[in-house]
Scaffold this motif. Structure first.
Motif, PDB file in Angstrom:
ATOM      1  N   GLY A 114       0.798  -1.282  -0.038  1.00 23.48           N
ATOM      2  CA  GLY A 114      -0.002  -0.061   0.011  1.00 23.48           C
ATOM      3  C   GLY A 114       0.891   1.355   0.228  1.00 23.48           C
ATOM      4  N   HIS A 115       1.701   1.335   1.177  1.00 23.03           N
ATOM      5  CA  HIS A 115       2.474   2.435   0.969  1.00 23.03           C
ATOM      6  C   HIS A 115       3.382   2.387  -0.130  1.00 23.03           C
ATOM      7  N   THR A 116       3.844   1.114  -0.482  1.00 25.75           N
ATOM      8  CA  THR A 116       4.339   1.053  -1.637  1.00 25.75           C
ATOM      9  C   THR A 116       4.239  -0.312  -2.089  1.00 25.75           C
ATOM     10  N   PRO A 117       4.311  -0.958  -3.383  1.00 29.20           N
ATOM     11  CA  PRO A 117       3.675  -1.964  -3.746  1.00 29.20           C
ATOM     12  C   PRO A 117       3.990  -3.343  -3.258  1.00 29.20           C
ATOM     13  N   GLY A 118       5.409  -3.403  -2.660  1.00 26.38           N
ATOM     14  CA  GLY A 118       6.052  -4.606  -2.120  1.00 26.38           C
ATOM     15  C   GLY A 118       6.404  -4.270  -0.635  1.00 26.38           C
ATOM     16  N   HIS A 119       5.603  -3.154   0.132  1.00 28.26           N
ATOM     17  CA  HIS A 119       5.934  -3.112   1.491  1.00 28.26           C
ATOM     18  C   HIS A 119       5.892  -4.277   2.123  1.00 28.26           C
ATOM     19  N   THR A 120       6.705  -4.403   3.112  1.00 24.63           N
ATOM     20  CA  THR A 120       6.847  -5.484   4.017  1.00 24.63           C
ATOM     21  C   THR A 120       7.307  -5.241   5.360  1.00 24.63           C
ATOM     22  N   SER A 121       6.365  -5.956   6.220  1.00 29.39           N
ATOM     23  CA  SER A 121       6.641  -5.629   7.731  1.00 29.39           C
ATOM     24  C   SER A 121       7.520  -6.817   8.330  1.00 29.39           C
ATOM     25  N   VAL A 122       8.245  -7.046   9.447  1.00 28.39           N
ATOM     26  CA  VAL A 122       9.015  -8.123   9.621  1.00 28.39           C
ATOM     27  C   VAL A 122       8.678  -8.393  11.082  1.00 28.39           C
ATOM     28  N   LEU A 123       8.434  -9.658  11.171  1.00 28.81           N
ATOM     29  CA  LEU A 123       8.139 -10.526  12.474  1.00 28.81           C
ATOM     30  C   LEU A 123       9.365 -10.930  13.216  1.00 28.81           C
ATOM     31  N   VAL A 124       9.845 -10.437  14.293  1.00 29.91           N
ATOM     32  CA  VAL A 124      10.881 -10.973  15.002  1.00 29.91           C
ATOM     33  C   VAL A 124      10.546 -11.835  16.196  1.00 29.91           C
ATOM     34  N   THR A 125      10.993 -13.313  16.085  1.00 33.61           N
ATOM     35  CA  THR A 125      10.661 -14.076  17.085  1.00 33.61           C
ATOM     36  C   THR A 125      12.050 -14.627  17.773  1.00 33.61           C
ATOM     37  N   GLY A 126      11.809 -15.284  18.989  1.00 33.81           N
ATOM     38  CA  GLY A 126      13.176 -15.950  19.492  1.00 33.81           C
ATOM     39  C   GLY A 126      13.014 -17.423  20.100  1.00 33.81           C
ATOM     40  N   ALA A 127      13.890 -18.074  20.637  1.00 39.34           N
ATOM     41  CA  ALA A 127      13.812 -19.269  21.040  1.00 39.34           C
ATOM     42  C   ALA A 127      13.177 -19.260  22.484  1.00 39.34           C
ATOM     43  N   GLU A 128      12.249 -20.226  22.630  1.00 39.03           N
ATOM     44  CA  GLU A 128      11.697 -20.653  24.230  1.00 39.03           C
ATOM     45  C   GLU A 128      10.852 -19.454  24.515  1.00 39.03           C
ATOM     46  N   THR A 129      10.252 -18.735  23.623  1.00 36.67           N
ATOM     47  CA  THR A 129       9.503 -17.558  24.235  1.00 36.67           C
ATOM     48  C   THR A 129       8.308 -17.451  23.237  1.00 36.67           C
ATOM     49  N   ASP A 130       6.928 -17.193  23.393  1.00 38.69           N
ATOM     50  CA  ASP A 130       6.079 -16.714  22.560  1.00 38.69           C
ATOM     51  C   ASP A 130       5.929 -15.108  22.336  1.00 38.69           C
ATOM     52  N   GLN A 131       6.854 -14.549  23.064  1.00 42.23           N
ATOM     53  CA  GLN A 131       6.923 -12.898  22.748  1.00 42.23           C
ATOM     54  C   GLN A 131       7.277 -12.756  21.257  1.00 42.23           C
ATOM     55  N   ARG A 132       7.029 -11.676  20.681  1.00 44.21           N
ATOM     56  CA  ARG A 132       7.400 -11.314  19.440  1.00 44.21           C
ATOM     57  C   ARG A 132       7.422  -9.684  19.121  1.00 44.21           C
ATOM     58  N   LEU A 133       8.121  -9.243  18.172  1.00 42.14           N
ATOM     59  CA  LEU A 133       8.149  -8.005  17.825  1.00 42.14           C
ATOM     60  C   LEU A 133       7.886  -7.777  16.452  1.00 42.14           C
ATOM     61  N   LEU A 134       7.122  -6.889  16.034  1.00 45.52           N
ATOM     62  CA  LEU A 134       6.665  -6.418  14.535  1.00 45.52           C
ATOM     63  C   LEU A 134       7.247  -5.296  14.273  1.00 45.52           C
ATOM     64  N   ILE A 135       8.206  -5.295  13.606  1.00 39.84           N
ATOM     65  CA  ILE A 135       8.821  -3.892  12.803  1.00 39.84           C
ATOM     66  C   ILE A 135       7.736  -3.549  11.681  1.00 39.84           C
ATOM     67  N   LEU A 136       7.234  -2.323  11.948  1.00 36.26           N
ATOM     68  CA  LEU A 136       5.998  -2.020  10.945  1.00 36.26           C
ATOM     69  C   LEU A 136       6.625  -1.464   9.622  1.00 36.26           C
ATOM     70  N   GLY A 137       7.984  -0.842   9.505  1.00 41.58           N
ATOM     71  CA  GLY A 137       8.285  -0.065   8.603  1.00 41.58           C
ATOM     72  C   GLY A 137       7.293   1.151   8.269  1.00 41.58           C
ATOM     73  N   ASP A 138       6.772   1.397   7.329  1.00 42.34           N
ATOM     74  CA  ASP A 138       5.954   2.417   7.027  1.00 42.34           C
ATOM     75  C   ASP A 138       4.558   2.256   6.879  1.00 42.34           C
ATOM     76  N   LEU A 139       4.261   1.172   7.603  1.00 40.19           N
ATOM     77  CA  LEU A 139       2.744   0.792   7.730  1.00 40.19           C
ATOM     78  C   LEU A 139       2.155   2.121   8.535  1.00 40.19           C
ATOM     79  N   LEU A 140       2.919   2.343   9.614  1.00 35.87           N
ATOM     80  CA  LEU A 140       2.363   3.471  10.260  1.00 35.87           C
ATOM     81  C   LEU A 140       3.668   4.669  10.260  1.00 35.87           C
ATOM     82  N   HIS A 141       3.268   6.015  10.118  1.00 33.88           N
ATOM     83  CA  HIS A 141       4.021   6.725  10.365  1.00 33.88           C
ATOM     84  C   HIS A 141       4.224   7.748  11.667  1.00 33.88           C
TER      85      HIS A 141
END
Length: 272
Positions: free
Chosen positions: A195-222
Motif C-alpha cells: 500500500g505505502h509501496t507495492p511490495g512494502h513488508t513488515s518484519v516479524l521477529v521471534t526468538g527461542a523458548e518464548t512466545d513474545q514477538r516484535l513486529l517491525i512495521l516499516g512505514d505501515l504507520l508513520h
C-alpha cells in the motif's frame, strides 16, 4: 526494555544534509534537522536482541504529510511549532549467528551510532529493507559483506519507476543487484503489508523458548496517531486504500498481549 543515550555525529561515505535543508526526495513537507536523534530502545526476545539505532530525525507539517487529518487530539505528538517529529533509523537485530539491520536510514548518524554499540560495517551479515524509499536505504553500500533482502514486487516497481521518493538507481539499486535475496530466516519473517509501496513488508521477529514477538512495521504507520486513525493516508502512499487495509489487517492479526509493535518513525522510543 531500556532506553539508551543520545547518538553522536559521525562521518560516512556520503555527505549528510545540513540543518533545515529541504530533502527533495521527501518533498517540501519534510525538513532535516540536526537536533537530538531518537533514543535507542532495546528488547530481548528469547535468544534475539533488537535495538533501535537512530540515524536522525525529520519534521514536517502534519496537514501536508497527512492530507485532511485532524490533530486536535494528538497535539502531544507535535513540536512547539506544530510540526510532526519523525525518527529515521535502523533496527539492529542480533541473533546467535548473525547481525541484521532492518532498514538503513537516510544517511545521517547511523554508522557512528552502530559503532558506539560495537557494530562495525563489516559485522553486518544481512540488511532487510521494508521498502525502498530514500529514508530507508540511505546507508546501502556501507556494509561490504551484507546480503540484502527485498520483496520482489518492491524491487521490480522501483526498477521500473526510478526517481522521486524512490532509491537512487546508480548508488542503491546497482549495489543491491547481485546481493539481493528473498527473506528466509529462522528468526525473521516477512509480513506482506502493501500500500505505502507495492511490495512494502513488515518484519516479524521471534526468538527461542518464548512466545513474545516484535513486529517491525516499516512505514505501515508513520505516527502513533494512526493507531486511532488508521484511515489517515500518508502523502507518499502509492495506494492509500491498500495501505489502510494493510493497517487494519495487521491490527486484527497482531495487536495482542504477546506482540510489541516497533516503528522507526515513531518519535522518542521506537517500540510500543
Amino acid at each position: 526494555m531500556r532506553v539508551g543515550a543520545d547518538g553522536k555525529q559521525g562521518a560516512g561515505p556520503w555527505s549528510r544534509r545540513h540543518a533545515h535543508e529541504r530533502i527533495p526526495a521527501l518533498a517540501s513537507a519534510y525538513l532535516c534537522t540536526r537536533r537530538r536523534p531518537a533514543d535507542a530502545t532495546i528488547m530481548e526476545i528469547g535468544d534475539v536482541n533488537v535495538e533501535f539505532v537512530p540515524d536522525g530525525e525529520v519534521r514536517g507539517r502534519p496537514e501536508a504529510l497527512f492530507p485532511g487529518s485532524d490533530w486536535s487530539a494528538h497535539t502531544h505528538l507535535l513540536d512547539g511549532d506544530g510540526n510532526v517529529i519523525a525518527n529515521v533509523g535502523s533496527f539492529l537485530v542480533r541473533t546467535p549467528t548473525e547481525v541484521v539491520l532492518v532498514d538503513v536510514g537516510l544517511g545521517g548518524e547511523l554508522l557512528t551510532n552502530l559503532g558506539a554499540l560495537g557494530v562495525a560495517p563489516d559485522d553486518v551479515d544481512l540488511v532487510v529493507l521494508t521498502h525502498l524509499h530514500r529514508d530507508h536505504v540511505g546507508w546501502v553500500g556501507a556494509f561490504p559483506r551484507a546480503r540484502y533482502a527485498v520483496d520482489r514486487r518492491e524491487w521490480e516497481y522501483w526498477c521500473e519507476h526510478p526517481g522521486g521518493v524512490g532509491p537512487d538507481p546508480d548508488r542503491v539499486l546497482a549495489h543491491i543487484e547481485g546481493r539481493r535475496e528473498t527473506l528466509d530466516h529462522r528468526r525473521l519473517t516477512a509480513i506482506s503489508t502493501p500500500g505505502h509501496t507495492p511490495g512494502h513488508t513488515s518484519v516479524l521477529v521471534t526468538g527461542a523458548e518464548t512466545d513474545q514477538r516484535l513486529l517491525i512495521l516499516g512505514d505501515l504507520l508513520h505516527t502513533r496517531a494512526q493507531y486511532d486513525n488508521p484511515d489517515w493516508a500518508f502523502r507518499s502512499d502509492v495506494d492509500a486504500e491498500r495501505a489502510r487495509a494493510s493497517r487494519l489487517e495487521v491490527f486484527a492479526r497482531f495487536r495482542d498481549a504477546r506482540t510489541v509493535f516497533a516503528d522507526g518513525h515513531f518519535h522518542g522510543v521506537a517500540l510500543g
